[in-house]
Design an enzyme around this catalytic site. Structure first.
Site, short mmCIF file in Angstrom:
data_model
loop_
_atom_site.label_atom_id
_atom_site.label_comp_id
_atom_site.label_asym_id
_atom_site.label_seq_id
_atom_site.Cartn_x
_atom_site.Cartn_y
_atom_site.Cartn_z
N ASN A 1 -7.52 -7.64 4.16
CA ASN A 1 -8.73 -7.55 3.24
C ASN A 1 -9.16 -8.97 2.54
OD1 ASN A 1 -7.30 -7.34 1.24
ND2 ASN A 1 -8.07 -5.43 0.86
N TYR B 1 4.67 0.23 -9.81
CA TYR B 1 4.79 -0.48 -8.40
C TYR B 1 6.05 -0.07 -7.62
CZ TYR B 1 6.61 -4.40 -5.19
OH TYR B 1 7.21 -5.06 -4.29
#
Ligand code: UDP
Length: 339
Positions: free
Chosen positions: A32, A141
């Site tokens: 993206n 994360y």
């Protein structure tokens, strides 16, 4: 083979895409471009700008391409940022990953190679870290990546998708052509090299009071080209399972700074700062399993050699991919990509 690479415009994905093209594979990159750069995609690959959440479009692209395997790099990967914005990490790494898996089921793609991380282990009880070390992440994360590992297990059992999970230690270095350009750079080695280039002042050392020989945190820095070769073995064979990818050798923040001084020959000023939230003190891989099962061996085992490849790239491209875009002539518009 026909291989779909998510995040192929990012740091590790771009080097891997180049490596696959060098080995004659047909690569479709989906990215993206939120973190990646169009100029980082090898022109021999096809780039489609698409978000992981666009499930139907991803499935259509896989079918049209005839993808035989997905190599999934696209993710957010900053420990510090994840401690401030966990929603971004669960959104992109878990929800985005789920969408990708659903697209694979629809399109019938049988194999995925997933970029996981040593951050899934948290603070290990002992070193080196093996694949059976308990996974207890200490930041969102690491937890987002562990969550996706769990999803892969069930998509494997229920939908027959074969997973290879690579738990990377710290990626570093560059190929001669593709390197590390984050819009906001937080990683140790590029920031030290920026300090050496005079692009930033001092390098901040996040904590010198860890229980390590010099008090600074220890990491295992693996060259991106070595990551690339492991991923190629994974797509070209029928091996499945979890593998650590590192060098088996750890270096402290101070040792990395010293190595950068010797590689660059430049002055590098340091400033000691408080620890960064979410940082484990030591992460060093056992790579015995990758060696014995994949037949893989890291070629870059000297941290100075790894740093030298990064330094060469940053010296050749002081503005990263911004330089490459500026160098494109009107005949080579930055939007063109060969299929
Ligand atoms: N680090 C540092 N100064 C920096 C960037 C990183 O001292 O400017 C430290 C960081 O706290 C960690 C190690 O260097 O102990 C590696 O950090 P990096 O962000 O490169 O990778 P991570 O291990 O977080 O994935």
């Amino acid at each position: 083979m026909k291989i779909l690479v998510t995040g192929g415009a990012g740091y590790i994905g771009s080097v891997f895409t180049e490596h696959l093209c060098d080995h004659g594979h047909n690569v479709l990159v989906v990215d993206n471009l939120s973190e990646g750069h169009q100029a980082a995609v090898d022109p021999r690959a096809q780039l489609e700008v698409v978000d992981l959440n666009e499930t139907a479009r991803l499935g259509d692209l896989m079918k049209a391409h005839g993808s035989e395997a997905v190599v999934h790099f696209a993710a957010n990967a900053l420990v510090g940022e994840s401690m401030k914005n966990p929603a971004k990490y669960y959104g992109n790494n878990v929800t985005g990953g789920l969408s990708l898996l659903n697209a694979m089921v629809t399109a019938g793609v049988p194999k995925i190679v997933f970029s996981s991380t040593c951050a899934t282990y948290g603070i290990p009880d002992s070193l080196p870290i093996t694949e059976s070390t308990i996974q207890r992440p200490v930041n969102p994360y690491g937890h987002s990546k562990l969550t996706f590992e769990g999803m892969l297990r069930w998509y494997g059992e229920i939908h027959g998708i074969e997973p290879v999970i690579f738990r990377y230690f710290n990626a570093a270095g560059a190929s001669p052509r593709f390197g590390e350009h984050h819009r906001v750079e937080t990683h140790l080695i590029p920031n030290i090299l920026f300090a050496a280039q005079g692009r930033q002042g001092e390098i901040k050392i996040f904590g010198d009071d860890y229980d390590t020989p010099d008090g600074t945190a220890i990491r295992d820095y693996i060259h991106v080209l070595d990551l690339a070769s492991a991923h190629r073995i994974a797509v070209e064979t029928s091996i499945t399972g979890q593998f650590n990818l590192g060098t088996g050798c750890g270096h402290s923040v101070k040792e990395v700074i010293e190595a950068c001084r010797s590689v660059t020959g430049r002055e590098i000023i340091t400033e000691t700062c408080p620890r960064r939230a979410g940082d484990p003190p030591r992460l060093v891989a056992s790579i015995d399993k990758a060696r014995s099962v994949l037949g893989w061996e890291p070629r870059f085992t000297d941290i100075a050699e790894t740093i030298k490849t990064a330094w060469n790239w940053h010296e050749a491209n002081p503005k990263g991919y911004a330089d490459i875009i500026e160098q494109l002539t009107p005949d080579q518009p930055s939007s063109s990509k060969a299929a």
